[in-house]
Design a protein around this motif. Structure first.
Motif, mmCIF file in Angstrom:
data_model
loop_
_atom_site.group_PDB
_atom_site.id
_atom_site.type_symbol
_atom_site.label_atom_id
_atom_site.label_comp_id
_atom_site.label_asym_id
_atom_site.label_seq_id
_atom_site.Cartn_x
_atom_site.Cartn_y
_atom_site.Cartn_z
ATOM 1 N N GLU A 35 121.827 1.996 84.672
ATOM 2 C CA GLU A 35 122.263 3.383 84.860
ATOM 3 C C GLU A 35 121.541 4.319 83.894
ATOM 4 O O GLU A 35 121.125 5.417 84.272
ATOM 5 N N ARG A 38 117.997 4.771 85.125
ATOM 6 C CA ARG A 38 118.014 5.600 86.334
ATOM 7 C C ARG A 38 118.183 7.074 85.954
ATOM 8 O O ARG A 38 117.472 7.943 86.473
ATOM 9 N N GLU A 39 119.113 7.369 85.039
ATOM 10 C CA GLU A 39 119.323 8.743 84.594
ATOM 11 C C GLU A 39 118.074 9.301 83.918
ATOM 12 O O GLU A 39 117.689 10.450 84.149
ATOM 13 N N ASN A 41 114.966 8.322 84.407
ATOM 14 C CA ASN A 41 113.957 8.510 85.456
ATOM 15 C C ASN A 41 114.211 9.798 86.228
ATOM 16 O O ASN A 41 113.272 10.546 86.539
ATOM 17 N N GLU A 42 115.476 10.068 86.550
ATOM 18 C CA GLU A 42 115.817 11.285 87.280
ATOM 19 C C GLU A 42 115.485 12.530 86.459
ATOM 20 O O GLU A 42 114.947 13.497 86.984
ATOM 21 N N ARG A 43 115.800 12.491 85.152
ATOM 22 C CA ARG A 43 115.478 13.622 84.273
ATOM 23 C C ARG A 43 113.972 13.838 84.208
ATOM 24 O O ARG A 43 113.492 14.972 84.275
ATOM 25 N N PHE A 45 111.735 12.979 86.403
ATOM 26 C CA PHE A 45 111.277 13.475 87.699
ATOM 27 C C PHE A 45 111.568 14.968 87.826
ATOM 28 O O PHE A 45 110.701 15.744 88.242
ATOM 29 N N LYS A 46 112.776 15.382 87.439
ATOM 30 C CA LYS A 46 113.141 16.802 87.515
ATOM 31 C C LYS A 46 112.251 17.641 86.605
ATOM 32 O O LYS A 46 111.801 18.727 87.000
#
Length: 76
Positions: A35, A38-39, A41-43, A45-46
């Motif tokens: 998790e 994943r968080e 990676n999302e940050r 990417f954003k």
């Protein structure tokens, strides 16, 4: 997609802290790390999308200013 294994070396203190936090959240250490990654990676990417969007906006602004400058050049 079939799961694969990702491993990395970490200091004992980091490992123990991660396990303790996972237990406090009633999660397995693997789920906790999954998790967290994943968080992250999302940050990332954003942040990349924001950077690219700003670059594109700068480019479009420059092009629009160029076109605006040519409005009075007598060409229709």
């Amino acid at each position: 997609m079939a799961p694969t294994t990702l491993s990395f070396r970490a200091p004992a203190e980091f490992t123990e802290q991660t396990k303790a936090l996972a237990r406090a959240l009633s999660m397995s250490a693997s789920d906790y790390v999954r998790e967290a990654v994943r968080e992250k990676n999302e940050r990332a990417f954003k942040e990349r999308m924001v950077f690219l969007s700003k670059q594109l906006s700068i480019q479009h602004l420059a092009e629009n200013q160029t076109m605006d400058g040519s409005v009075g050049d007598g060409l229709a």
